[in-house]
Design an enzyme around this catalytic site. Structure first.
Site, PDB file in Angstrom:
ATOM      1  N   VAL B 147      -5.290  -4.648   1.737  1.00  0.00           N
ATOM      2  CA  VAL B 147      -6.303  -3.893   2.480  1.00  0.00           C
ATOM      3  C   VAL B 147      -5.639  -2.738   3.207  1.00  0.00           C
ATOM      4  CG1 VAL B 147      -8.022  -4.015   4.301  1.00  0.00           C
ATOM      5  CG2 VAL B 147      -7.675  -5.972   2.784  1.00  0.00           C
ATOM      6  N   CYS B 148      -6.126  -1.534   2.912  1.00  0.00           N
ATOM      7  CA  CYS B 148      -5.657  -0.315   3.581  1.00  0.00           C
ATOM      8  C   CYS B 148      -4.138  -0.174   3.403  1.00  0.00           C
ATOM      9  CB  CYS B 148      -6.090  -0.327   5.042  1.00  0.00           C
ATOM     10  SG  CYS B 148      -5.874   1.238   5.894  1.00  0.00           S
ATOM     11  N   GLN B 149      -3.380  -0.098   4.494  1.00  0.00           N
ATOM     12  CA  GLN B 149      -1.922   0.008   4.375  1.00  0.00           C
ATOM     13  C   GLN B 149      -1.347  -1.224   3.668  1.00  0.00           C
ATOM     14  OE1 GLN B 149       0.138  -0.624   8.037  1.00  0.00           O
ATOM     15  NE2 GLN B 149       1.768   0.797   7.569  1.00  0.00           N
ATOM     16  N   GLY B 151      -2.709  -2.589   1.238  1.00  0.00           N
ATOM     17  CA  GLY B 151      -2.878  -2.296  -0.179  1.00  0.00           C
ATOM     18  C   GLY B 151      -1.721  -1.460  -0.706  1.00  0.00           C
ATOM     19  N   MET B 171      -8.024  -2.437  -1.657  1.00  0.00           N
ATOM     20  CA  MET B 171      -9.269  -2.058  -0.975  1.00  0.00           C
ATOM     21  C   MET B 171      -8.975  -0.966   0.054  1.00  0.00           C
ATOM     22  SD  MET B 171     -11.139  -5.762  -0.520  1.00  0.00           S
ATOM     23  CE  MET B 171     -12.805  -5.151  -0.445  1.00  0.00           C
TER      24      MET B 171
END
Lengths: 378, 366
Positions: B147-149, B151, B171
Site C-alpha cells: 500500500v502506497c510507499q 507498494g 495499491m
C-alpha cells in the site's frame, strides 16, 4: 625623472617646473577667467575682498606646489650633509604648508550655502578626510622616525576604526530612507512594500550585523560564543525566510477575496448571488483552495518553501548545538549525539548478526541436503 | 472598492441558529465519548523484531486461501487505516472472501532507529516477515500486497526475491516520480533531505502531517471541521470522524537513512522506473517481476497521482497483469463504502483466482 642625472640636467628640470607654473599663472590671471563659485561663496559669508583674487588664489597654490616639487627634485643630487638634511626639512615643512593651503582654499571653494543640510554633512566628511592628510604630513616633519610612527599610528588606528564602524553603519544609513518609506507604506497595507522592506532589511543586515555574527571568536569560550552568534544569525535568516513565505500566502488570500467580492457583485447583478452565508462560505473556500493550489504548483513557491525549510533546519541545528553544549557541560545525561553514536554501532551489529544467521541457516540447509542425499551423518 | 453582498439575512440567521444548536448538542456528544476504537478485527502477533511486528488476522471463514497474503503498509502512516472500523474495513472484507491475511506493523521509530536503511526495511524486516509467513503456511511463495510507499517497497522486494512471491498487488503505489500531477512530487524536488535527516535523525511525523495538510489546506483544515459541525449531534458520525482524525494525525517519524534514500533516489532522481535503483549493491530491475500483478490506483488521488502508479504495468515482465482504476481518492480507496463494495471484493477475487497452492505443497496451518 631618472635619478641618474647630472647637476645641469637636474637644475634644468627644476627651472622648467618653475617656468611652467609661471606660464599657468599668466593664463589664469587673464581677464574672463574669474572663479565665480569662489567669489560667490566669499560674498555669501561677507568675505569680499579678502585679497584673494580669483586667478591669483589658484596661481599661488600652484606656485607653492611647483616650487616645492622643484626643490625636492633639486635635492636629490645634493650630497648628504647637515645642510641637505636641513633643506629637506625645510622642503617638508613647505610641503605641509602647501597641503594646508590647498586644504583651506578647497574648503573655501566648496563650502555649501546656508540651509543645505545634506551638503554640509558631505562637506564635513570630506574636510575631515582632507585635514587628516594635512596632519599626516605635519606629524611626519622634523621628527625622528620612531616618534613619527608613534604619532601617526594612533591617527591611522583612529582612521581605521572610523572606517570599520562606518562600514557597519553605512549600509544602514544608506538604506534608512528607503526603509522608512517602505515601512510607512507597509503599515498602510501595501504588501509589496512590506516584501521590499524585508528584502532590503535583510540585505543590509547580511552586509553588516550578519557578517559580525559569523566572525570567528577567540578565547576559552570561543566555540560556545561562536555557536550562540551563529544561532542568532540563523534565527534571523529563518524569520526573514518565513516572512517572505507568509507574505506570499497572504497576498494570494487578499487577491482572492478581492476577486471574490467582485464576482459576487457581478452575480448579484444577474440575480445569481449566494443567498445564505453558507453558500458564500462554500464559494469562498473553494475559490481559495483553487487559488492556493495554483500557487503551490509553481516552481517559485516550491523553491521558497525549500528555502524556509532550509532556514528552519539551519536554525534548529545551531540551536541544538547550543543546547548540546549546555547539556554536556552541565548535566549528567547523554546527549542525542552520544546516543547516535551508540545507535549506529548497535544497528551495524544487528546487521552483522542477521547476516551471520542467514549464512548459518543456508549452511544448515546445505548440510541437510547433503545428508538427505545419502551422505550419512556428518 | 468591494461590492456589497446580497445575503438573505433571514436564511443566514436560520443557518447560524441551526449551527449553534448542533454545537450545543455536539458538546454533549463529545463529553460522553471515550477514546475511539480502531483496528478491531482480531489478530495475533506471530513475529516481532525491534519495533516491527507481524500480525496474522484470525480467519473468519472455514475455507481459507492456501496462499497467504502479506500486507506491506507504508512507513508514513499507520496500517490500521485498512481496518479503521467494523463496517469500513478492507481487512475484514478480505477475510470474508477467504484470504489468509498477514500485516506488518512498523511501529514508531525513535532516535535509535535513525540509521535504519531501506536495505534494513526491505532485505531485513520484509524478507524475514515473508520467510515467517512462508514457514507458517508451508508455502514457498506467498502473495504480497503493498500500500502506497509499502507498494514501492513490495515492488522492489518482488524484483529482488521473485522466487518467494506468487502474486504482487500494488495499491496507490508511487513508481514513476517524474510526474508533476501531485504537489508532493513538485515540492520534493526542492527538499533538502540531507539537511533534514542530518538535523532530525528521525524526521518527525508532524513534519509529514504539515506537508499533507498543505496539499488541500482549506478542505483539510477548515471545511472538514465545518462538515463535522453539521453532524456534531450524531454520535455515530462523530465517532467515525474521530477514528479518521486519529489516524490522520497518527504519523510515525521516518527513520533518517531510509527516508533519505527514498526521497533522494526515488522522488528526486526517479531511479526506480529507469532501472537505476540499487538496493544493497544489487540493481533493481522491474523486468524481474514476472509473477502476476494487480495494480490498483485512485483516479482523484492527490497524494499519489495515477500517472505515478500506472507505468508499473509496462515496466514489469509479467504476462498476467491488470489494473483497477477506482473513482475516488487516496484514502477513499479503503474507507469509502463504494470501495468496500467494489474494490476489496475485486482484489480478493483476483488473489483467490491465483492462489492455488503449488503441487505437493500442503498448507500446514499454525
Amino acid at each position: 625623472m631618472s635619478d641618474n642625472k647630472d647637476l645641469m640636467t637636474s637644475w634644468w628640470d627644476a627651472q622648467q617646473t618653475l617656468f611652467s607654473s609661471w606660464s599657468e599663472m599668466f593664463t589664469k590671471t587673464q581677464p574672463n577667467t574669474m572663479n565665480d563659485i569662489f567669489s560667490k561663496q566669499m560674498e555669501m559669508f561677507g568675505m569680499k575682498n579678502w585679497g584673494l583674487n580669483t586667478g591669483t588664489a589658484n596661481f599661488y597654490q600652484d606656485w607653492l606646489a611647483k616650487s616645492n616639487q622643484g626643490f625636492q627634485e633639486f635635492l636629490k643630487w645634493v650630497p648628504n650633509s647637515v645642510g641637505k638634511d636641513t633643506m629637506e626639512k625645510m622642503v617638508q615643512a613647505g610641503d605641509v604648508y602647501t597641503k594646508l593651503y590647498s586644504f583651506w582654499s578647497n574648503m573655501a571653494a566648496n563650502m555649501p550655502g546656508q540651509g543645505e543640510v545634506e551638503k554640509w554633512q558631505d562637506f564635513g566628511k570630506t574636510m575631515i578626510q582632507n585635514y587628516n592628510q594635512v596632519l599626516d604630513g605635519f606629524f611626519g616633519v622634523n621628527l625622528p622616525d620612531p616618534v613619527k610612527m608613534m604619532m601617526k599610528s594612533p591617527g591611522e588606528v583612529c582612521g581605521l576604526y572610523q572606517q570599520t564602524c562606518m562600514s557597519l553603519a553605512d549600509p544602514w544609513l544608506e538604506s534608512s530612507d528607503e526603509l522608512k518609506e517602505l515601512f510607512a507604506k507597509a503599515l498602510k497595507g501595501d504588501r509589496d512594500a512590506y516584501s521590499d522592506f524585508m528584502r532590503i532589511w535583510y540585505e543590509t543586515y547580511a552586509e553588516t550585523t550578519g557578517k559580525a555574527l559569523n566572525m570567528p571568536m577567540f578565547g576559552l569560550s570561543r566555540e560556545s560564543v561562536e555557536k550562540m552568534m551563529k544561532g542568532l544569525d540563523s534565527y534571523i535568516k529563518f524569520i526573514t525566510a518565513s516572512n517572505k513565505f507568509s507574505t506570499s500566502l497572504y497576498t494570494v488570500g487578499y487577491n482572492v477575496m478581492e476577486n471574490l467580492m467582485k464576482n459576487v457583485a457581478q452575480m448579484a447583478e444577474k440575480g445569481d448571488a449566494p443567498e445564505s452565508f453558507k453558500d458564500f462560505y462554500k464559494m469562498w473556500w473553494q475559490t481559495n483552495e483553487q487559488a492556493y493550489f495554483e500557487l503551490f504548483q509553481s516552481e517559485d513557491f516550491s523553491r521558497m518553501m525549500g528555502d524556509v525549510v532550509d532556514a528552519w533546519l539551519s536554525f534548529k541545528k545551531q540551536n541544538d548545538d547550543v543546547l548540546v553544549e549546555i547539556i554536556s557541560s552541565n548535566l549528567p545525561i547523554p546527549t542525542d549525539r552520544e546516543m547516535d553514536s551508540l545507535a549506529k554501532s548497535v544497528q551495524q551489529l544487528k546487521r552483522n548478526m542477521w547476516e551471520q544467521t542467514k549464512k548459518i541457516k543456508e549452511l544448515q540447509e546445505k548440510i541437510e541436503e547433503l545428508t538427505a542425499k545419502g551422505g550419512g551423518e556428518l | 472598492m468591494l461590492a456589497p453582498t446580497t445575503l438573505n439575512m433571514q436564511k443566514t440567521m436560520e443557518e447560524a441558529m441551526e449551527v449553534n444548536k448542533k454545537i450545543i448538542k455536539g458538546i454533549d456528544t463529545l463529553l460522553s465519548m471515550k477514546d475511539v476504537e480502531v483496528a478491531v478485527t482480531p489478530k495475533e502477533l506471530v513475529y516481532e523484531e525491534d519495533k516491527m511486528r507481524l500480525f496474522h488476522y484470525l480467519p473468519k471463514v472455514k475455507e481459507v486461501s492456501a496462499v497467504p497474503t502479506l500486507i506491506v503498509y507504508a512507513l508514513v502512516n499507520r496500517q490500521y487505516m485498512m481496518d479503521l472500523q467494523r463496517d469500513r474495513s478492507v481487512i475484514s472484507s478480505w477475510l470474508d472472501h477467504g484470504l489468509d491475511v498477514y500485516i506488518i506493523d512498523w511501529g514508531y521509530p525513535d532516535r535509535t532507529d535513525r540509521y535504519l536503511t531501506m536495505e534494513d526495511y526491505i532485505d531485513g524486516y520484509i524478507d524475514r516477515a515473508v520467510d515467517t509467513v512462508r514457514e507458517r503456511s508451508g508455502q514457498d511463495k506467498i502473495n504480497i500486497l503493498g500500500v502506497c510507499q509499502g507498494g514501492t517497497f513490495s515492488t522492489i522486494y518482488a524484483s529482488l526475491y521473485p522466487e518467494k512471491i506468487k502474486n504482487l498487488v500494488t495499491m496507490v503505489t508511487p513508481i514513476d516520480f517524474s510526474t508533476k500531477d501531485g504537489l508532493l512530487y513538485i515540492w520534493s524536488k526542492h527538499l533538502n533531505i540531507d539537511g533534514m535527516v542530518d538535523t532530525y535523525g528521525v524526521v518527525p511525523g508532524d513534519f509529514m502531517n504539515i506537508g499533507f495538510l498543505m496539499l488541500k489546506p482549506f478542505a483539510l483544515m477548515l471545511d472538514k471541521y465545518m462538515g463535522l459541525l453539521e453532524n456534531l449531534d450524531n454520535p455515530d458520525v462523530v465517532r467515525d470522524f474521530l477514528r479518521m482524525e486519529k489516524w490522520i494525525f497518527d504519523s510515525p517519524g521516518q527513520a533518517g537513512e531510509a527516508f533519505r534514500k527514498f526521497i533522494k533516489e526515488l522522488f528526486q532522481e526517479n531511479r526506480l522506473i529507469q532501472d537505476k535503483f540499487e538496493l544493497g549493491g544489487r540493481k533493481v530491475r522491474l523486468k524481474n517481476i514476472t509473477m502476476p500483478l494487480l495494480n490498483v490506483f485512485a483516479q482523484q488521488d492527490h497524494l499519489v497521482p495515477p500517472a505515478s502508479s500506472i507505468p508499473l504495468n509496462d515496466a514489469v515482465g509479467s504476462q498476467d497483469k491488470e489494473m483497477i482504476s477506482f473513482p475516488g481518492g487516496h484514502i477513499g480507496l479503503y474507507v469509502s463504502s463504494k470501495a468496500q463494495r467494489e474494490v476489496s471484493p475485486a482484489v480478493a477475487k483476483w488473489l483467490n483466482d491465483r492462489s492455488q497452492p503449488e503441487k505437493g505443497k500442503k498448507k500446514t496451518k499454525k
